[in-house]
Design an enzyme around this catalytic site. Sequence first.
Site, short mmCIF file in Angstrom:
data_model
loop_
_atom_site.label_atom_id
_atom_site.label_comp_id
_atom_site.label_asym_id
_atom_site.label_seq_id
_atom_site.Cartn_x
_atom_site.Cartn_y
_atom_site.Cartn_z
N GLU A 271 6.60 -8.91 -43.23
CA GLU A 271 5.76 -8.88 -42.02
C GLU A 271 4.37 -8.32 -42.29
O GLU A 271 3.99 -7.29 -41.73
CB GLU A 271 6.39 -7.93 -40.99
CG GLU A 271 7.67 -8.35 -40.38
CD GLU A 271 8.35 -7.21 -39.62
OE1 GLU A 271 7.75 -6.12 -39.46
OE2 GLU A 271 9.48 -7.41 -39.20
N PRO A 272 3.58 -8.97 -43.13
CA PRO A 272 2.26 -8.40 -43.41
C PRO A 272 1.26 -8.67 -42.27
O PRO A 272 1.22 -9.77 -41.73
CB PRO A 272 1.83 -9.16 -44.67
CG PRO A 272 2.53 -10.47 -44.57
CD PRO A 272 3.82 -10.23 -43.83
N GLY A 273 0.49 -7.67 -41.92
CA GLY A 273 -0.57 -7.85 -40.93
C GLY A 273 -1.92 -7.70 -41.61
O GLY A 273 -2.66 -8.66 -41.82
N ARG A 274 -2.20 -6.45 -42.03
CA ARG A 274 -3.50 -6.12 -42.61
C ARG A 274 -3.89 -7.06 -43.75
O ARG A 274 -5.01 -7.56 -43.81
CB ARG A 274 -3.45 -4.68 -43.14
CG ARG A 274 -4.75 -4.16 -43.69
CD ARG A 274 -4.56 -2.80 -44.37
NE ARG A 274 -3.68 -1.93 -43.64
CZ ARG A 274 -4.07 -1.11 -42.65
NH1 ARG A 274 -5.33 -1.03 -42.33
NH2 ARG A 274 -3.19 -0.36 -42.02
N ARG A 310 -10.81 2.37 -35.96
CA ARG A 310 -10.11 2.92 -37.13
C ARG A 310 -10.74 4.20 -37.70
O ARG A 310 -10.02 5.16 -38.00
CB ARG A 310 -9.97 1.87 -38.24
CG ARG A 310 -9.22 0.61 -37.80
CD ARG A 310 -8.82 -0.28 -38.97
NE ARG A 310 -7.79 0.33 -39.75
CZ ARG A 310 -7.96 0.88 -40.94
NH1 ARG A 310 -9.15 0.87 -41.50
NH2 ARG A 310 -6.96 1.44 -41.57
N CYS A 343 -20.15 7.81 -25.53
CA CYS A 343 -20.48 9.16 -25.08
C CYS A 343 -19.44 10.19 -25.56
O CYS A 343 -18.82 10.86 -24.76
CB CYS A 343 -20.54 9.13 -23.56
SG CYS A 343 -21.20 10.61 -22.87
N TYR A 372 -6.88 -4.84 -37.25
CA TYR A 372 -6.96 -3.68 -36.36
C TYR A 372 -8.41 -3.37 -36.00
O TYR A 372 -8.76 -2.22 -35.78
CB TYR A 372 -6.23 -2.46 -36.97
CG TYR A 372 -4.83 -2.80 -37.42
CD1 TYR A 372 -3.83 -3.05 -36.48
CD2 TYR A 372 -4.50 -2.94 -38.77
CE1 TYR A 372 -2.56 -3.41 -36.88
CE2 TYR A 372 -3.23 -3.30 -39.18
CZ TYR A 372 -2.26 -3.53 -38.22
OH TYR A 372 -0.99 -3.89 -38.61
N1 LLP Z 1 5.75 -4.84 -38.82
C1 LLP Z 1 5.84 -3.82 -37.95
C2 LLP Z 1 7.10 -3.59 -37.26
C3 LLP Z 1 4.74 -3.00 -37.73
O1 LLP Z 1 4.84 -1.97 -36.88
C4 LLP Z 1 3.53 -3.25 -38.41
C5 LLP Z 1 2.36 -2.42 -38.19
C6 LLP Z 1 3.48 -4.35 -39.30
C7 LLP Z 1 4.62 -5.11 -39.49
C8 LLP Z 1 2.24 -4.73 -40.06
O2 LLP Z 1 1.79 -3.71 -40.88
P1 LLP Z 1 0.58 -4.00 -41.90
O3 LLP Z 1 1.04 -5.05 -42.86
O4 LLP Z 1 -0.58 -4.48 -41.08
O5 LLP Z 1 0.31 -2.70 -42.53
N2 LLP Z 1 -3.74 0.39 -36.56
C9 LLP Z 1 -3.39 0.87 -37.88
C10 LLP Z 1 -2.21 0.16 -38.45
C11 LLP Z 1 -1.02 0.20 -37.55
C12 LLP Z 1 0.14 -0.57 -38.06
C13 LLP Z 1 1.23 -0.61 -37.05
N3 LLP Z 1 2.35 -1.40 -37.42
C14 LLP Z 1 -4.60 0.75 -38.78
O6 LLP Z 1 -5.67 0.32 -38.32
O7 LLP Z 1 -4.55 1.10 -39.96
#
Ligand code: LLP
Length: 415
Positions: A271-274, A310, A343, A372
Amino acid sequence: MTKYFSEQKNFFGNTNPKALIEKYGSPLYVYNETILRKSCVDVAHLINYEKFNADYSIKANSNLHLLKIAHEEGLHADAMSPGEIYVLLNAGFKPEEILYVCNNVSEDEMKYAVEKGVCTSIDSISQLKQFGRVNPGGKVAVRFNPGVGAGHHEKVVTAGKKTKFGVNLDLVKEIKDIANEYKLKIVGINQHIGSLFMEADPYIQGVKSILSVAEQFEELEFVDFGGGLGIPYHKQENQSRLDIKELGKKLTEIVHEWMSRYGRNIRVRIEPGRYVVAESSILLGTVHAIKKNYGIKYIGTDLGFNVLARPVMYDSHHDIEVYRSGEIVDGEREPVTVVGNICESGDIIARERLLPLIKEKDILGVMDAGAYGYSMSSNYNNRLRPAEVLIRQDGSDMLIRRRDTFEDIVRNFEV
Ligand code: LLP
């Protein structure tokens, strides 16, 4: 070779930061399609196994156009809310390509996923019972907490002894009992240990641990290792990249070995996001004021934490480039603190950062802003969220979300 990312990648295609700001306004999220497609390909083929797929975690960025590109590159998706499911279905993802990884949600939210045909992963005993009431006899996945977490900040460590996420490993028997009571079929085991790792080891440890849990369930259709793959935010200091090939190789071995032990080849998901979106965006903003307060030089911009949260939320570092008349500014440097127009005195993008000498009207580029960034932006101080623009593979620019208008910020008021 230049140390500037935007030059290395020809990020702005046929245009430049000044022309983009003139055309679309400031601040502005700019995305590069070539970079986005490349990172999609990296994760889509991470594990060499027939039944592998990467679920893009769209909380990082859910712009419809970007989702369509990710889908074209073969990514499936994970969703955290009905809103995310809704956007994904709109972007053309099929229900079976979505996993709803929810946390503390209402019956109505679970019903929404069930009605749409989306599989849900629940992460507590009480939510499993609720799911059983909502969808008795249905299929469901369970998110476990392997007891160890990882992440760039304590706020994003999502497993281990100090987080709200996941079911403790010692509750396997109770999970099975509840599943029996409601005739639920546990078809998936899932985890996400945290966000942003640059070395494979913690992830591999987590994978091994979740696989040993998975072994205890006989009817699985998939196992999901979670996201968290990191990107180098300190590119100007030559920070190394996560070795994605090495990670993929190790995971491939583990997966094949485990499948032969389990006796069946089930689906493997991550499950990659970033990793998918972060590097595909540069956030542009404009310098409106420069001043010295008690020895500190402040660069005052329109890049408040309403636009990029961030740095304020996690003390995160983002490299900064400076542009003037469309060109990169280099040369003599001085320490400056780059602030926004919100502000609050915590409204700081970069503290005591060594940057080339900056003038009013210069444009700043905040690197690696795709994950993000827009998704955590807000209308705080009644500011308008920025537009989003895509630099296509042919170098042309295209608006993919318009800037908010004043009408947008009053449209929900009852009159
Ligand atoms: N799967 C689940 C269940 C998650 O909670 C998350 C992220 C991901 C996958 C994806 O994670 P990634 O591959 O993007 O690291 N706002 C924060 C990051 C919060 C991540 C929350 N969960 C930031 O800007 O660093």
